[in-house]
Scaffold this active site. Structure first.
Site, PDB file in Angstrom:
ATOM      1  N   LYS A  27       0.833  -1.204   0.000  1.00 42.38           N
ATOM      2  CA  LYS A  27       0.000   0.000   0.000  1.00 42.38           C
ATOM      3  C   LYS A  27       0.866   1.252   0.000  1.00 42.38           C
ATOM      4  O   LYS A  27       0.626   2.172  -0.783  1.00 42.38           O
ATOM      5  CB  LYS A  27      -0.932  -0.039   1.226  1.00 42.38           C
ATOM      6  CG  LYS A  27      -1.903   1.108   1.302  1.00 42.38           C
ATOM      7  CD  LYS A  27      -3.213   0.690   1.946  1.00 42.38           C
ATOM      8  CE  LYS A  27      -3.133   0.570   3.458  1.00 42.38           C
ATOM      9  NZ  LYS A  27      -3.083   1.891   4.128  1.00 42.38           N
ATOM     10  N   SER A  28       1.858   1.302   0.859  1.00 43.06           N
ATOM     11  CA  SER A  28       2.716   2.496   0.933  1.00 43.06           C
ATOM     12  C   SER A  28       3.374   2.783  -0.410  1.00 43.06           C
ATOM     13  O   SER A  28       3.419   3.916  -0.874  1.00 43.06           O
ATOM     14  CB  SER A  28       3.803   2.303   1.987  1.00 43.06           C
ATOM     15  OG  SER A  28       3.228   2.215   3.261  1.00 43.06           O
ATOM     16  N   ARG A  32       2.868   5.982  -3.279  1.00 42.69           N
ATOM     17  CA  ARG A  32       4.018   6.782  -3.708  1.00 42.69           C
ATOM     18  C   ARG A  32       4.251   6.658  -5.216  1.00 42.69           C
ATOM     19  O   ARG A  32       4.719   7.608  -5.848  1.00 42.69           O
ATOM     20  CB  ARG A  32       5.253   6.361  -2.911  1.00 42.69           C
ATOM     21  CG  ARG A  32       5.177   6.848  -1.442  1.00 42.69           C
ATOM     22  CD  ARG A  32       5.978   5.969  -0.525  1.00 42.69           C
ATOM     23  NE  ARG A  32       6.115   6.491   0.838  1.00 42.69           N
ATOM     24  CZ  ARG A  32       5.213   6.327   1.813  1.00 42.69           C
ATOM     25  NH1 ARG A  32       4.081   5.670   1.584  1.00 42.69           N
ATOM     26  NH2 ARG A  32       5.439   6.813   3.020  1.00 42.69           N
ATOM     27  N   ARG A 128      -8.710  12.022  12.561  1.00 41.14           N
ATOM     28  CA  ARG A 128      -7.296  11.735  12.866  1.00 41.14           C
ATOM     29  C   ARG A 128      -6.475  13.024  12.940  1.00 41.14           C
ATOM     30  O   ARG A 128      -6.777  14.006  12.280  1.00 41.14           O
ATOM     31  CB  ARG A 128      -6.746  10.751  11.834  1.00 41.14           C
ATOM     32  CG  ARG A 128      -7.469   9.415  11.928  1.00 41.14           C
ATOM     33  CD  ARG A 128      -6.972   8.412  10.948  1.00 41.14           C
ATOM     34  NE  ARG A 128      -5.593   8.039  11.205  1.00 41.14           N
ATOM     35  CZ  ARG A 128      -4.888   7.249  10.411  1.00 41.14           C
ATOM     36  NH1 ARG A 128      -5.434   6.766   9.305  1.00 41.14           N
ATOM     37  NH2 ARG A 128      -3.651   6.946  10.706  1.00 41.14           N
ATOM     38  N   GLN A 175       4.757   9.031   7.512  1.00 46.04           N
ATOM     39  CA  GLN A 175       3.849   9.938   6.795  1.00 46.04           C
ATOM     40  C   GLN A 175       4.301  11.382   6.968  1.00 46.04           C
ATOM     41  O   GLN A 175       4.299  12.160   6.018  1.00 46.04           O
ATOM     42  CB  GLN A 175       2.412   9.755   7.291  1.00 46.04           C
ATOM     43  CG  GLN A 175       1.841   8.402   6.875  1.00 46.04           C
ATOM     44  CD  GLN A 175       0.435   8.167   7.377  1.00 46.04           C
ATOM     45  OE1 GLN A 175      -0.089   8.933   8.177  1.00 46.04           O
ATOM     46  NE2 GLN A 175      -0.171   7.086   6.909  1.00 46.04           N
ATOM     47  N   ASP A 321       1.880  -1.261  11.835  1.00 47.96           N
ATOM     48  CA  ASP A 321       0.549  -1.642  11.350  1.00 47.96           C
ATOM     49  C   ASP A 321       0.172  -3.084  11.722  1.00 47.96           C
ATOM     50  O   ASP A 321      -0.945  -3.522  11.433  1.00 47.96           O
ATOM     51  CB  ASP A 321       0.473  -1.479   9.828  1.00 47.96           C
ATOM     52  CG  ASP A 321       0.517  -0.010   9.425  1.00 47.96           C
ATOM     53  OD1 ASP A 321       0.146   0.851  10.246  1.00 47.96           O
ATOM     54  OD2 ASP A 321       0.935   0.275   8.282  1.00 47.96           O
ATOM     55  N   LYS A 348      -4.675   5.461  14.906  1.00 46.04           N
ATOM     56  CA  LYS A 348      -4.721   4.834  13.579  1.00 46.04           C
ATOM     57  C   LYS A 348      -6.176   4.867  13.077  1.00 46.04           C
ATOM     58  O   LYS A 348      -6.975   5.660  13.547  1.00 46.04           O
ATOM     59  CB  LYS A 348      -4.161   3.412  13.667  1.00 46.04           C
ATOM     60  CG  LYS A 348      -2.661   3.383  13.986  1.00 46.04           C
ATOM     61  CD  LYS A 348      -1.854   3.960  12.848  1.00 46.04           C
ATOM     62  CE  LYS A 348      -0.370   3.985  13.169  1.00 46.04           C
ATOM     63  NZ  LYS A 348       0.396   4.713  12.156  1.00 46.04           N
ATOM     64  N   ARG A 394      -7.710  -3.568   9.535  1.00 42.61           N
ATOM     65  CA  ARG A 394      -6.754  -4.507  10.129  1.00 42.61           C
ATOM     66  C   ARG A 394      -7.320  -5.193  11.379  1.00 42.61           C
ATOM     67  O   ARG A 394      -6.919  -6.300  11.733  1.00 42.61           O
ATOM     68  CB  ARG A 394      -5.438  -3.803  10.444  1.00 42.61           C
ATOM     69  CG  ARG A 394      -4.768  -3.238   9.185  1.00 42.61           C
ATOM     70  CD  ARG A 394      -3.294  -2.960   9.380  1.00 42.61           C
ATOM     71  NE  ARG A 394      -2.793  -2.015   8.392  1.00 42.61           N
ATOM     72  CZ  ARG A 394      -2.495  -2.313   7.127  1.00 42.61           C
ATOM     73  NH1 ARG A 394      -2.635  -3.555   6.694  1.00 42.61           N
ATOM     74  NH2 ARG A 394      -2.045  -1.392   6.292  1.00 42.61           N
TER      75      ARG A 394
HETATM   76  C1  S3P Z   1       2.541   4.782   6.323  1.00 38.09           C
HETATM   77  C2  S3P Z   1       3.103   5.136   7.530  1.00 38.09           C
HETATM   78  C3  S3P Z   1       2.583   4.686   8.831  1.00 38.09           C
HETATM   79  C4  S3P Z   1       1.632   3.502   8.680  1.00 38.09           C
HETATM   80  C5  S3P Z   1       0.646   3.721   7.564  1.00 38.09           C
HETATM   81  C6  S3P Z   1       1.377   3.894   6.241  1.00 38.09           C
HETATM   82  C7  S3P Z   1       3.132   5.294   5.077  1.00 38.09           C
HETATM   83  O1  S3P Z   1       1.873   5.748   9.444  1.00 38.09           O
HETATM   84  O2  S3P Z   1       0.945   3.279   9.880  1.00 38.09           O
HETATM   85  O3  S3P Z   1      -0.233   2.620   7.455  1.00 38.09           O
HETATM   86  O4  S3P Z   1       2.791   4.784   3.990  1.00 38.09           O
HETATM   87  O5  S3P Z   1       3.959   6.226   5.154  1.00 38.09           O
HETATM   88  P1  S3P Z   1       2.587   6.800  10.442  1.00 38.09           P
HETATM   89  O6  S3P Z   1       3.490   7.648   9.644  1.00 38.09           O
HETATM   90  O7  S3P Z   1       1.443   7.571  11.045  1.00 38.09           O
HETATM   91  O8  S3P Z   1       3.308   5.962  11.448  1.00 38.09           O
END
Ligand code: S3P
Length: 440
Positions: A27-28, A32, A128, A175, A321, A348, A394
């Site tokens: 996903k990350s 990007r 959030r 993030q 996560d 989260k 999750r």
């Molecule tokens: C992510 C960073 C994490 C993670 C999220 C995805 C990212 O969050 O929990 O699911 O893709 O950069 P945080 O930066 O709030 O820790």
């Protein structure tokens, strides 16, 4: 996609997991790939893209800003990059659904554009905390209005004259780091972001993959506005955060033997493997290779007798996560598991400390939430019952996995958001042997 908040998961207890699967793309990295591919010059082809609601939120946002994007079709996406200065003002607010990554990374990028934007999301996303990005961005000269309590909708008044800052992040957040690096691509001077503990570095790696220099000095990532992005071929590996459900499932269910193919094992993401191994799990990394600048392996996991541990705090950001499903592992592990230093779990997609503790207690597990973690006395019986995922993908998948060791049927409420990260979960889990039915 429509969200049916009433979606229920019903699990028959017991069983084992066996077989070989490939879970969907990371996903990350999928987020990007769209962001950087859009800002690149030339055509970027992405393979292994995650076709799930969160990544699609990012994709649709860039379409709304004038980027032509084809797909996803079988995990393939083609992005016709518009260059660093080619985004157009969207006609409407950008709705980002449940996706914190979309909102926090886009807030950095959009702060620097010569146009205004509004970012909105669903109920969870709009509750959030966003000050963690708006405050450092304001130091760079960004003008963002939040709601009075620091949440979205965000009204971003674009300012092409941002200035770089030297920022020490108060929390370990990829993030926040990524948000500031994206703003730093447009800011005068130099932007330096220091993290208090290592967090996922996909932004830095992918920027370099697109030919945009990001330096690293110890815990500091450094960027300026002199670079440009050149289109690239991106191969997204499977998401270790999705693989994690089966790493735990096959560990706790007797007679299990599962191979998860082509999983990303970037060292900033493998905390779940380290923690499970400390608990006694039997996980092998096979066929290790590098694909498009990211390490990848096939993970073979077999049943093991787990024991409770004190989870080392330095592993927390590297498994951030995966704690919902690690709590399920802890419930099945003999003795006490203690998690500390994980306050972030409370902000989260849901309050993952409270929601997991509530659900585990309903199933008869001795799980005590603490301010920054949880204490679980594992190894006792797990019962059946009805638990609430609070719309957190999750949490829904984690309680599904708990059924492998439960003594009765488990019903999980509010599971539609599994589609935000892992729409194929039910199908793949059933293929491996989980007795799961989805009721809409
Ligand atoms: C992510 C960073 C994490 C993670 C999220 C995805 C990212 O969050 O929990 O699911 O893709 O950069 P945080 O930066 O709030 O820790």
């Amino acid at each position: 996609m429509t969200m049916t908040h009433g979606t229920l998961f019903k699990l028959q207890p017991g069983g084992s997991l066996q077989g070989e699967i490939r879970v969907p793309g990371d996903k990350s990295m999928s987020h990007r790939s769209i962001m950087l591919g859009s800002l690149a010059e030339g055509v970027t082809r992405v393979r292994g893209f995650l076709n799930a609601e969160d990544a699609i939120s990012t994709l649709e946002a860039f379409r709304a800003m004038g980027v032509q994007i084809e797909g996803p079709v079988n995990g393939e996406v083609t992005i016709h990059g518009v260059g660093k200065h080619g985004l157009k003002q969207p006609e409407k607010p950008l709705y980002l659904g449940n996706s914190g990554t979309s909102m926090r990374l886009l807030s950095g990028l959009l702060s620097a554009q010569p146009f205004d934007t509004v970012l909105t999301g669903d109920k969870s996303l709009e509750s959030r905390p966003m000050r963690r990005v708006t405050e450092p961005l304001a130091l760079m000269g960004a003008r963002i209005e939040t709601q009075p309590n620091g949440t979205a909708p965000l009204h971003i008044h674009g300012n092409p004259d941002l200035q770089g800052i030297d920022y020490l992040m108060p929390i370990a957040s990829a993030q926040v780091k990524s948000c500031l690096l994206l703003a730093g691509m447009f800011a005068g001077g130099v932007t330096r972001v220091t993290e208090p503990a290592p967090t996922r570095d996909h932004t830095e790696r992918m920027l370099n993959g697109f030919g945009y220099p990001v330096q690293r000095e110890g815990a500091t990532a450094i960027i300026d506005n002199s670079g440009k992005l050149t289109s690239a071929e991106i191969d997204v590996p499977s998401d270790i955060s999705s693989a994690a459900f089966f790493l735990v499932g096959a560990s706790i269910a007797p007679d299990s033997d599962v191979t998860l193919r082509h999983v990303g094992i970037n060292p900033t993401r493998t905390g779940v493997i380290d923690i499970l191994r400390l608990m006694g799990a039997n996980i092998e990394l096979l066929n290790q290779r590098e694909v498009g600048g990211e390490p990848v392996a096939d993970l073979r996991v077999r049943s093991a007798v787990l024991h409770g541990i004190e989870i080392p705090e330095d592993l927390v950001p590297l498994a951030i996560d995966e704690f919902p499903v690690l709590f399920v592992a802890a419930a099945c592990a003999g003795g006490r598991t203690v998690l500390t230093g994980a306050k972030e779990l409370r902000v989260k997609e849901s309050d993952r400390i409270q929601v997991m503790a509530d659900g585990l207690q309903i199933l008869g597990v001795d799980a005590q939430p603490t301010e920054d973690g949880m204490i679980i006395q594992g190894g006792g019986p797990i019962g059946g019952g009805e638990v609430d995922s609070h719309g957190d993908h999750r949490i829904a998948m984690s309680f599904s996995i708990a059924a492998l060791r439960a003594g009765g049927e488990i019903t999980i409420k509010d599971c539609a958001n599994v589609n935000t990260s892992f729409p194929e979960f039910a199908q793949l889990a059933r293929h491996l042997g989980l007795q799961l039915s989805v009721l809409k």
